[in-house]
Design an enzyme around this catalytic site. Structure first.
Site, mmCIF file in Angstrom:
data_model
loop_
_atom_site.group_PDB
_atom_site.id
_atom_site.type_symbol
_atom_site.label_atom_id
_atom_site.label_comp_id
_atom_site.label_asym_id
_atom_site.label_seq_id
_atom_site.Cartn_x
_atom_site.Cartn_y
_atom_site.Cartn_z
ATOM 1 N N LYS A 87 0.828 -1.195 0.000
ATOM 2 C CA LYS A 87 0.000 0.000 0.000
ATOM 3 C C LYS A 87 0.872 1.258 0.000
ATOM 4 C CE LYS A 87 -3.862 -1.898 2.727
ATOM 5 N NZ LYS A 87 -4.966 -1.617 1.807
ATOM 6 N N ARG B 113 -10.574 -11.328 1.830
ATOM 7 C CA ARG B 113 -11.426 -12.392 1.275
ATOM 8 C C ARG B 113 -10.736 -13.754 1.348
ATOM 9 N NH1 ARG B 113 -11.661 -9.100 -4.187
ATOM 10 N NH2 ARG B 113 -11.442 -7.497 -2.580
#
Length: 495
Positions: A278, A352
């Site tokens: 990130k 996920r």
């Protein structure tokens, strides 16, 4: 904070501060009129001076009025009766709280029997009031060398009509439990990631099992997860020195043999993005990526305090997503606990991956319904901002129950579509499924991914990326949402 319910006259209530509503154009309700009469018209005299007009959120503090046992009277504007909805009610209560929590008095009494809030009876109006007041007292200063000064305000009295007392007492009890769960959720979220890692959360769960009856805790460590074939989960945790785990918490408050409800929380205690790193700016807020797990724990705490007559399973998927020589790479293919294979195109779509194996594990409990809660996608913030949680699912009845619970709890969600057409974005030439679906409809394709692992039960997914914490500046911090929504859903099932 102690909340006491009494069916007493406001004019005879002994308190540091008596709080009364005032409608726009200086309209006094029947309770305020009785206080005005007891004080020889002191309220009317103050209104004639024009110090307050009764607009929503306006306040006027009056001291030492004759004929009253209250040391002070706080008039708080509620605006036009036709405009007083849940949002305006929140504004009114917050305005009153801003005054009383900075006063010297140790208690205050709300005399709001005359107030009518759209769509809310005395129970629902009171419950929201108590939640706002309790949550408004929250302070997190564990890591400050100088602690916040203890506030004098310790007790709130809720005055009501005798016929409404049972409903108001129930509202105060349930709201106090919800506020306690929210505070626990906020504490976990606000902790720094060098303290709040997967093992720490597991210890918190074990402590809860010692504090409350009917709760059993089991921790699936990485060895157990490897034996279970949780390849997607381990693909996330393997890059960190902090071991991941799935925390299994079972509360048996219902009848023996009744199928449980299940809550599944994403617990990424820090998310660097892994190899798909990130940007550095704002990365400190990725300590909040365990907001789903924190919310599930907070909801469980509320359920335990209320000892709801239901069976509940809580599964916390806890890991740290770090870049290292052992971290998963973009392009790796892993086999999930369900046997499906996943091509990992972006290691920053890790939530996920831990959730899919946890959702597969949930099958063994034969749940009535499964709700997963996750700070899953930035796309949800783009779509819904920070006011509303995203909601998707494979069972319309469950989705509608959650939408209604959100309305009742003033902690709303909004349904997004889960059409089959979106599933095609997850096609992979090398595996059964890719872990991202491209730039379009990111919240929906993330839910599409999870739906591949939830075919054996009724399932709903709450994306709380926009609602679990407030971003940036001095106001930065965990919100405790959606503990009210989830607790309301479980209250509805228990009732």
């Amino acid at each position: 904070m102690e909340f006491v319910v009494k069916s007493a006259k406001a004019s005879t209530q002994k308190t540091a501060t008596l709080i009364l509503p005032l409608g726009e154009d200086c309209v006094l309700g029947s309770v305020a009129q009785s206080v005005d009469s007891a004080s020889g018209g002191a309220l009317s005299a103050a209104l004639k001076r024009g110090d307050i007009q009764g607009k929503s959120g306006q306040t006027l503090l009056l001291h030492s009025l004759p004929g009253l046992k209250a040391e002070r009277v706080l008039l708080v504007g509620i605006g036009k009766a036709d405009d007083l909805d849940s949002r305006q009610w929140r504004k009114v209560v917050n305005a009153a709280l801003a005054v009383i929590k900075n006063l010297g008095g140790g208690d205050a009494a709300f005399a709001m029997q005359d107030v009518q809030v759209k769509g809310r009876d005395s129970y629902a109006r009171t419950r929201l009031l108590v939640e706002i007041v309790a949550d408004g007292q929250y302070v997190f200063d564990s890591f400050k060398s100088k602690k916040a000064e203890p506030r004098a305000l310790q007790k709130i009295t809720l005055l009501c009509d005798k016929t409404e007392q049972p409903a108001v007492e129930r509202a105060a009890r349930e709201a106090s439990a919800i506020a306690s769960g929210m505070a626990f959720t906020r504490d976990l979220g606000n902790l720094p990631p060098n303290v709040c890692h997967p093992t720490y959360i597991a210890e918190q769960a074990k402590q809860m099992s010692k504090a409350y009856k009917g709760l059993n805790v089991d921790v699936l460590d990485e060895k157990k997860l490897r034996d279970l074939g949780a390849g997607a989960f381990l693909a996330v945790s393997q890059g960190s020195d902090q071991p991941g785990c799935i925390i299994v918490m079972q509360y048996n408050g219902g009848n023996k043999g009744d199928k449980p409800y299940a809550l599944v929380g994403k617990g990424i205690t820090f998310d660097t993005g892994g190899i798909s790193l990130k940007p550095g700016q704002g990365m400190d807020e990725m300590k909040y990526d365990m907001g789903g797990a924190a919310c599930v724990l907070g909801t469980l705490k509320a359920v335990l305090e209320l000892q709801l007559p239901i069976n509940l399973v809580c599964l916390l998927a806890c890991a740290e997503n770090m870049p290292s020589g052992g971290a998963t790479r973009p392009g790796d293919i892993v086999t999930t606990m369900s046997g499906q294979t996943v091509e990992i195109l972006n290691t920053d779509a890790e939530g996920r991956l831990v959730l899919c194996d946890t959702l597969t594990y949930a099958e063994r409990f034969e749940p009535r319904a499964v709700i997963d809660v996750a700070t899953l996608t930035g796309a949800c913030i783009v779509a819904l901002g920070s006011n509303t949680s995203g909601l998707l699912g494979n069972n319309d009845e469950l989705v509608q129950q959650l939408l209604q619970a959100g309305e009742s709890a003033a902690d709303r969600a909004w349904q997004l579509p889960l059409f089959d057409e979106y599933q095609e974005q997850l096609d992979s030439p090398f595996a059964d499924i890719a872990n991202i679906g491209g730039p379009k409809a990111g919240t929906i394709t993330a839910a599409c991914f999870l739906s591949r692992f939830t075919k054996k039960y009724a399932w709903a997914h709450l994306d709380i990326a926009g609602t679990a914490w407030t971003s940036g500046g001095k106001e930065k911090g965990a919100t405790g949402r959606p503990v009210p929504l989830l607790t309301q859903y479980l209250l509805d099932r228990a009732n």
